[in-house]
Design a protein around this motif. Structure first.
Motif, mmCIF file in Angstrom:
data_model
loop_
_atom_site.group_PDB
_atom_site.id
_atom_site.type_symbol
_atom_site.label_atom_id
_atom_site.label_comp_id
_atom_site.label_asym_id
_atom_site.label_seq_id
_atom_site.Cartn_x
_atom_site.Cartn_y
_atom_site.Cartn_z
ATOM 1 N N CYS A 309 -37.161 1.607 5.772
ATOM 2 C CA CYS A 309 -38.474 1.296 5.201
ATOM 3 C C CYS A 309 -39.006 2.509 4.439
ATOM 4 O O CYS A 309 -38.858 3.653 4.877
ATOM 5 C CB CYS A 309 -39.454 0.902 6.304
ATOM 6 N N GLN A 310 -39.628 2.257 3.299
ATOM 7 C CA GLN A 310 -40.259 3.326 2.533
ATOM 8 C C GLN A 310 -41.735 3.402 2.928
ATOM 9 O O GLN A 310 -42.447 2.407 2.876
ATOM 10 C CB GLN A 310 -40.113 3.069 1.036
ATOM 11 N N PHE A 311 -42.162 4.589 3.328
ATOM 12 C CA PHE A 311 -43.540 4.812 3.754
ATOM 13 C C PHE A 311 -44.243 5.711 2.745
ATOM 14 O O PHE A 311 -43.742 6.780 2.393
ATOM 15 C CB PHE A 311 -43.587 5.480 5.132
ATOM 16 N N ILE A 312 -45.415 5.266 2.293
ATOM 17 C CA ILE A 312 -46.280 6.094 1.455
ATOM 18 C C ILE A 312 -47.601 6.208 2.192
ATOM 19 O O ILE A 312 -48.246 5.195 2.495
ATOM 20 C CB ILE A 312 -46.494 5.469 0.068
ATOM 21 N N MET A 313 -47.998 7.432 2.500
ATOM 22 C CA MET A 313 -49.198 7.650 3.306
ATOM 23 C C MET A 313 -50.140 8.600 2.583
ATOM 24 O O MET A 313 -49.697 9.592 2.004
ATOM 25 C CB MET A 313 -48.808 8.237 4.668
ATOM 26 N N THR A 314 -51.425 8.297 2.627
ATOM 27 C CA THR A 314 -52.413 9.244 2.121
ATOM 28 C C THR A 314 -53.127 9.852 3.319
ATOM 29 O O THR A 314 -53.267 9.209 4.362
ATOM 30 C CB THR A 314 -53.438 8.564 1.196
ATOM 31 N N SER A 315 -53.581 11.080 3.170
ATOM 32 C CA SER A 315 -54.205 11.742 4.317
ATOM 33 C C SER A 315 -55.041 12.936 3.872
ATOM 34 O O SER A 315 -54.860 13.478 2.777
ATOM 35 C CB SER A 315 -53.117 12.208 5.290
ATOM 36 N N HIS A 316 -55.962 13.315 4.756
ATOM 37 C CA HIS A 316 -56.696 14.578 4.622
ATOM 38 C C HIS A 316 -56.281 15.542 5.730
ATOM 39 O O HIS A 316 -56.817 16.645 5.824
ATOM 40 C CB HIS A 316 -58.204 14.342 4.707
ATOM 41 N N ASN A 317 -55.359 15.114 6.574
ATOM 42 C CA ASN A 317 -54.921 15.909 7.716
ATOM 43 C C ASN A 317 -53.892 16.938 7.269
ATOM 44 O O ASN A 317 -52.705 16.635 7.118
ATOM 45 C CB ASN A 317 -54.337 14.981 8.785
ATOM 46 N N THR A 318 -54.324 18.171 7.064
ATOM 47 C CA THR A 318 -53.419 19.210 6.563
ATOM 48 C C THR A 318 -52.418 19.682 7.620
ATOM 49 O O THR A 318 -51.459 20.366 7.281
ATOM 50 C CB THR A 318 -54.214 20.422 6.043
ATOM 51 N N ASN A 319 -52.633 19.320 8.895
ATOM 52 C CA ASN A 319 -51.650 19.665 9.922
ATOM 53 C C ASN A 319 -50.296 19.021 9.635
ATOM 54 O O ASN A 319 -49.256 19.509 10.089
ATOM 55 C CB ASN A 319 -52.129 19.219 11.309
ATOM 56 N N LEU A 320 -50.309 17.926 8.889
ATOM 57 C CA LEU A 320 -49.074 17.235 8.564
ATOM 58 C C LEU A 320 -48.377 17.844 7.356
ATOM 59 O O LEU A 320 -47.244 17.475 7.046
ATOM 60 C CB LEU A 320 -49.362 15.755 8.283
ATOM 61 N N MET A 321 -49.045 18.754 6.691
ATOM 62 C CA MET A 321 -48.468 19.428 5.533
ATOM 63 C C MET A 321 -47.582 20.572 6.026
ATOM 64 O O MET A 321 -47.919 21.753 5.916
ATOM 65 C CB MET A 321 -49.586 19.941 4.615
ATOM 66 N N THR A 322 -46.444 20.189 6.574
ATOM 67 C CA THR A 322 -45.572 21.175 7.200
ATOM 68 C C THR A 322 -44.111 20.791 7.038
ATOM 69 O O THR A 322 -43.760 19.602 7.033
ATOM 70 C CB THR A 322 -45.894 21.302 8.705
#
Length: 370
Positions: A309-322
């Motif tokens: 499955c292809q997942f496209i997610m938007t977020s403001h959670n910078t903890n996931l920017m890793t």
């Protein structure tokens, strides 16, 4: 699978904006993230609109209901009268490109289909020009296109997409590329924070309960919640009127939907979408209700359980920017100017696995792309 999506003159996107799954960097880590894209952006940059544009194809081919919140289609500052959509797919060795444009009233202006670089058909509804010369390429040369062009079919109030009509009026083999395309589009979905409760109470509520009557499905849902850190035991009971009700099983039964937290309900809505093996899911404002550790668990869960499955997610959670769970070519910034750029293309540095991407983002490393 979807290779690339491009839209222009749609809502706040006046110029072309694209998301290209085939463009990847030379990174050796987290290869299981290549089917994912995590998009960041300031408020009002169009993250929700981009998802709605992407899912527009399902609306077109399956006639899904559009609510009033999607009433504005064309960019307000544009002189053009149509929004343009381009979808590029890869099914095995076959490349499929489907293009169309819509007027403000959402009627089709034109529609084109290409396979491996060859035109299958072109429909210019605005000028009543049609080219079906390439139908033989997909073994559909005997289809009665005159029937499609008949006035009874071509209703002035609604232009039926030829691709949709073709699939419904032609016998294709199960391994046909068009059948694969239609099945992919059918399994596309979008989840937005604002409609989590609506989906639960109005659309999927009863069907979900019917599925949970199977003890295996109920156990799978319970296991999912426990994996996400929500320790619980679930019980489904049939009420006197024949309807089913879901409960937390404690010293006594506690109704699930009236007592579950917003985070648990968001997880439930997400589970309902992904349990049917979707082809692509756009999750707007991902992790809005989740602790960062749960959000990381969800991404790991997606990778393990739904690798196709292809997942496209938007977020403001910078903890996931890793780079611990993602990689620089799978992390994007959507700017207020309508550009979508991968982190690896937003800096002159050679981003490596050891870089702290969150710290770089907060310190302003990528600020000129916001």
């Amino acid at each position: 699978m979807l290779k690339k999506f491009t839209v222009s003159n749609y809502k706040n996107f006046k110029d072309e904006i694209s998301l290209d799954f085939s463009k990847i960097g030379e990174y050796s880590f987290n290869a299981d993230s290549l089917s994912m894209r995590l998009i960041y952006g300031r408020n009002a940059t169009g993250k929700t609109n981009f998802g709605r544009a992407l899912i527009d194809l399902k609306t077109l081919l399956y006639g899904m209901f559009r609510n009033d919140e999607n009433s504005v289609l064309i960019n307000a500052n544009s002189q053009e009268d149509t929004a343009k959509f381009i979808y590029e797919f890869q099914f095995g060795s076959d490349e499929v490109i489907y293009k169309y444009s819509r007027f403000e009233n959402r009627n089709l202006c034109d529609e084109e289909l290409y396979m491996n670089g060859e035109a299958i058909f072109k429909c210019d509804f605005k000028n009543s020009k049609f080219d079906f010369q390439g139908l033989s390429i997909i073994s559909a040369e005997t289809v009665n296109t005159k029937r499609y062009l008949n006035k009874d079919e071509m209703d002035n109030e609604y232009v039926l997409p030829f691709l949709r009509w073709l699939i419904n009026n032609t016998v294709f083999s199960d391994d046909s590329v068009l059948i694969q395309l239609f099945e992919y589009v059918r399994k596309m979905g979008i989840i937005t924070v604002s409609n989590n409760r609506i989906h639960l109470s109005m659309f999927s509520y009863r069907k979900f309960f019917e599925d949970l009557k199977n003890p295996v499905h109920l156990q799978s849902f319970e296991d999912f919640l426990n994996l996400m850190g929500i320790e619980c035991k679930l019980v489904l009971q049939e009420l006197p009127d024949g309807q089913a009700e879901l409960y937390f099983s404690q010293n006594k039964l506690v109704p699930f939907y009236s007592t579950a937290s917003s985070g648990t309900l968001a997880l439930t809505s997400l589970y309902q979408k992904i349990v049917s093996n979707p082809s692509l899911i756009y999750i707007d404002d991902f992790a809005a209700f989740y602790h960062y550790e749960m959000a990381e668990k969800l991404i790991s869960f997606f990778k393990t359980k739904y690798p196709k499955c292809q997942f496209i997610m938007t977020s403001h959670n910078t903890n996931l920017m890793t780079n611990k769970i993602m990689r620089p070519d799978c992390l994007f910034i959507l700017s207020s100017k309508g550009t979508l750029t991968a982190l690896c293309d937003e800096t002159e540095r050679e981003l490596r696995e050891g870089h702290n991407l969150e710290k770089m983002y907060i310190s302003g490393e990528f600020e000129k792309y916001e």
